[in-house]
Design a protein around this motif. Structure first.
Motif, PDB file in Angstrom:
ATOM      1  N   THR A  30       9.131   8.400  -5.265  1.00  0.00           N
ATOM      2  CA  THR A  30       9.114   9.775  -4.757  1.00  0.00           C
ATOM      3  C   THR A  30       7.687  10.286  -4.659  1.00  0.00           C
ATOM      4  O   THR A  30       7.298  10.923  -3.672  1.00  0.00           O
ATOM      5  N   VAL A  31       6.887  10.000  -5.674  1.00  0.00           N
ATOM      6  CA  VAL A  31       5.476  10.403  -5.659  1.00  0.00           C
ATOM      7  C   VAL A  31       4.749   9.764  -4.480  1.00  0.00           C
ATOM      8  O   VAL A  31       3.912  10.393  -3.821  1.00  0.00           O
ATOM      9  N   SER A  32       5.090   8.527  -4.198  1.00  0.00           N
ATOM     10  CA  SER A  32       4.407   7.780  -3.140  1.00  0.00           C
ATOM     11  C   SER A  32       4.821   8.214  -1.740  1.00  0.00           C
ATOM     12  O   SER A  32       4.056   8.070  -0.786  1.00  0.00           O
ATOM     13  N   GLY A  33       6.051   8.733  -1.615  1.00  0.00           N
ATOM     14  CA  GLY A  33       6.559   9.075  -0.292  1.00  0.00           C
ATOM     15  C   GLY A  33       7.204   7.903   0.410  1.00  0.00           C
ATOM     16  O   GLY A  33       7.678   8.028   1.545  1.00  0.00           O
ATOM     17  N   PHE A  34       7.264   6.735  -0.267  1.00  0.00           N
ATOM     18  CA  PHE A  34       7.896   5.557   0.304  1.00  0.00           C
ATOM     19  C   PHE A  34       9.347   5.442  -0.174  1.00  0.00           C
ATOM     20  O   PHE A  34       9.696   5.941  -1.243  1.00  0.00           O
ATOM     21  N   SER A  35      10.145   4.771   0.586  1.00  0.00           N
ATOM     22  CA  SER A  35      11.498   4.452   0.146  1.00  0.00           C
ATOM     23  C   SER A  35      11.418   3.539  -1.071  1.00  0.00           C
ATOM     24  O   SER A  35      10.565   2.654  -1.148  1.00  0.00           O
ATOM     25  N   LYS A  36      12.321   3.756  -2.034  1.00  0.00           N
ATOM     26  CA  LYS A  36      12.301   2.926  -3.241  1.00  0.00           C
ATOM     27  C   LYS A  36      12.580   1.464  -2.935  1.00  0.00           C
ATOM     28  O   LYS A  36      12.271   0.585  -3.730  1.00  0.00           O
ATOM     29  N   TYR A  37      13.169   1.203  -1.765  1.00  0.00           N
ATOM     30  CA  TYR A  37      13.472  -0.183  -1.392  1.00  0.00           C
ATOM     31  C   TYR A  37      12.222  -0.934  -0.933  1.00  0.00           C
ATOM     32  O   TYR A  37      12.221  -2.159  -0.873  1.00  0.00           O
ATOM     33  N   PHE A  39       8.841   0.523  -1.795  1.00  0.00           N
ATOM     34  CA  PHE A  39       7.684   0.982  -2.556  1.00  0.00           C
ATOM     35  C   PHE A  39       7.087  -0.119  -3.427  1.00  0.00           C
ATOM     36  O   PHE A  39       5.878  -0.326  -3.456  1.00  0.00           O
ATOM     37  N   HIS A  40       7.931  -0.852  -4.151  1.00  0.00           N
ATOM     38  CA  HIS A  40       7.446  -1.865  -5.088  1.00  0.00           C
ATOM     39  C   HIS A  40       6.596  -2.910  -4.369  1.00  0.00           C
ATOM     40  O   HIS A  40       5.524  -3.297  -4.847  1.00  0.00           O
ATOM     41  N   ARG A  41       7.056  -3.327  -3.201  1.00  0.00           N
ATOM     42  CA  ARG A  41       6.309  -4.357  -2.457  1.00  0.00           C
ATOM     43  C   ARG A  41       5.014  -3.793  -1.870  1.00  0.00           C
ATOM     44  O   ARG A  41       3.990  -4.465  -1.846  1.00  0.00           O
ATOM     45  N   VAL A  42       5.074  -2.550  -1.388  1.00  0.00           N
ATOM     46  CA  VAL A  42       3.856  -1.922  -0.849  1.00  0.00           C
ATOM     47  C   VAL A  42       2.819  -1.774  -1.961  1.00  0.00           C
ATOM     48  O   VAL A  42       1.632  -2.070  -1.769  1.00  0.00           O
ATOM     49  N   PHE A  43       3.272  -1.338  -3.143  1.00  0.00           N
ATOM     50  CA  PHE A  43       2.358  -1.161  -4.270  1.00  0.00           C
ATOM     51  C   PHE A  43       1.692  -2.486  -4.635  1.00  0.00           C
ATOM     52  O   PHE A  43       0.471  -2.553  -4.814  1.00  0.00           O
ATOM     53  N   SER A  44       2.482  -3.546  -4.731  1.00  0.00           N
ATOM     54  CA  SER A  44       1.941  -4.857  -5.094  1.00  0.00           C
ATOM     55  C   SER A  44       0.967  -5.371  -4.041  1.00  0.00           C
ATOM     56  O   SER A  44      -0.054  -5.972  -4.355  1.00  0.00           O
ATOM     57  N   ALA A  45       1.278  -5.104  -2.775  1.00  0.00           N
ATOM     58  CA  ALA A  45       0.422  -5.583  -1.693  1.00  0.00           C
ATOM     59  C   ALA A  45      -0.954  -4.924  -1.745  1.00  0.00           C
ATOM     60  O   ALA A  45      -1.970  -5.566  -1.462  1.00  0.00           O
ATOM     61  N   PHE A  46      -0.995  -3.647  -2.125  1.00  0.00           N
ATOM     62  CA  PHE A  46      -2.267  -2.921  -2.138  1.00  0.00           C
ATOM     63  C   PHE A  46      -3.045  -3.093  -3.433  1.00  0.00           C
ATOM     64  O   PHE A  46      -4.276  -3.048  -3.435  1.00  0.00           O
ATOM     65  N   THR A  47      -2.359  -3.261  -4.559  1.00  0.00           N
ATOM     66  CA  THR A  47      -3.059  -3.340  -5.848  1.00  0.00           C
ATOM     67  C   THR A  47      -3.252  -4.765  -6.342  1.00  0.00           C
ATOM     68  O   THR A  47      -4.117  -5.024  -7.181  1.00  0.00           O
ATOM     69  N   GLY A  48      -2.439  -5.683  -5.863  1.00  0.00           N
ATOM     70  CA  GLY A  48      -2.542  -7.067  -6.321  1.00  0.00           C
ATOM     71  C   GLY A  48      -1.740  -7.346  -7.577  1.00  0.00           C
ATOM     72  O   GLY A  48      -1.716  -8.484  -8.058  1.00  0.00           O
ATOM     73  N   VAL A  49      -1.102  -6.321  -8.146  1.00  0.00           N
ATOM     74  CA  VAL A  49      -0.245  -6.495  -9.319  1.00  0.00           C
ATOM     75  C   VAL A  49       1.035  -5.712  -9.097  1.00  0.00           C
ATOM     76  O   VAL A  49       1.069  -4.743  -8.325  1.00  0.00           O
ATOM     77  N   ASN A  50       2.109  -6.129  -9.788  1.00  0.00           N
ATOM     78  CA  ASN A  50       3.348  -5.378  -9.621  1.00  0.00           C
ATOM     79  C   ASN A  50       3.303  -4.088 -10.425  1.00  0.00           C
ATOM     80  O   ASN A  50       2.462  -3.907 -11.311  1.00  0.00           O
TER      81      ASN A  50
END
Length: 287
Positions: A30-37, A39-50
């Motif tokens: 919700t904070v990110s504005g991405f769908s929860k389905y 968000f996890h992959r987008v976060f990992s792609a940008f940060t390099g960690v889950n």
């Protein structure tokens, strides 16, 4: 910087500002504005960690500062603060990440390895140099300080900090809570070789200090005009504020630099306040 990057940075900031909360996937998506389905992959792609790894490492980073600079706090209390159900679970996780148990790290922290692990938490920040910063010109009064020199790899500066804190506690000539703490870098850690880096860690004093086993010496920060800008947040990289003063403020100010390096006033410390509340005033000496 695109909206994806800005949203991920917003999530990372939220995590670091709310490490004591139950940080769920639903909440952070919700904070990110991405769908929860997604968000996890987008976060990992940008940060390099889950996401789970990022949260746990952020809590362990805070715990590591508590271990070293807050010797009065018991390890079991640091474990619970970091969100672990038992000190055993905390010890296993800490050793898995840093190669040392919490008690070993408290006594003899291996800072180079620690940096290697925690540097994975560093996010690309929106360049402060692209934003207008509030610069004030002040008359700095001469300040007598006790100084401890750090030579060599800047990633080992916490090692020097530990030594300086030990001197302050032993001598009681520069109390941590009532004296000011300064840093004077004589070279840019991003330009010189690690072995050529020189930095003085200083604490204000009112009297000359005697010769001591720690290597702390008398020094003075000279009086004079200074341009000052305040940096708030992670202290690992203060160059954006420094470069703002040099690149954007100085050329249009009509001022000239004095023959003394930029120096920092550490208003508070990461082991006392959350990382996003750390305050550093950056001083540029001018004529």
């Amino acid at each position: 910087m695109n909206n994806y990057e800005k949203n991920i940075i917003r999530v990372c900031d939220y995590i670091n500002q709310n490490l004591d909360d139950d940080l769920t996937l639903d909440m952070l998506s919700t904070v990110s504005g991405f769908s929860k389905y997604h968000f996890h992959r987008v976060f990992s792609a940008f940060t390099g960690v889950n996401l789970i790894k990022f949260i746990q490492m952020s809590r362990l980073k805070r715990a590591s500062f508590r271990l070293v600079f807050k010797a009065d706090i018991k390890i079991i209390d640091i474990a619970f603060e970091a969100g672990f159900e038992s000190p055993e679970a905390f010890s296993r996780a800490f050793k898995r990440e840093f190669g040392q148990s919490p008690s070993e790290f408290r006594k003899f922290p291996e800072w180079l390895n620690w940096h290697e692990k925690t540097d994975t938490l560093a996010m690309p920040l929106i360049e402060k140099a692209n934003n207008k910063m509030d610069v004030k010109v002040i008359d700095f009064k001469e300040q007598k300080v006790a100084a401890l020199a750090h030579y060599g790899d800047p990633k080992l500066h916490y090692q020097t900090s530990m030594k300086f804190v030990a001197w302050r506690k032993t001598s009681k000539l520069s109390p941590i809570k009532t004296s000011k703490t300064y840093g004077i870098p004589y070279s840019d850690p991003h330009v010189v070789k690690a072995e050529d880096f020189h930095f003085d860690l200083c604490g204000s004093v009112t009297v000359d200090i005697p010769e001591n086993e720690y290597g702390v010496v008398n020094q003075t920060i000279p009086a004079g005009r200074c341009a000052v800008v305040r940096d708030i947040g992670n202290r690992d990289d203060l160059r954006k504020g420094v470069y703002y003063l040099y690149q954007q403020w100085l050329p249009t100010s009509g001022e000239q630099c004095r023959d003394f390096p930029v120096f920092f006033h550490y208003v508070n410390f990461v082991h006392d306040v959350p990382e996003h509340e750390v305050i550093t005033d950056i001083y540029l000496p001018i004529k």
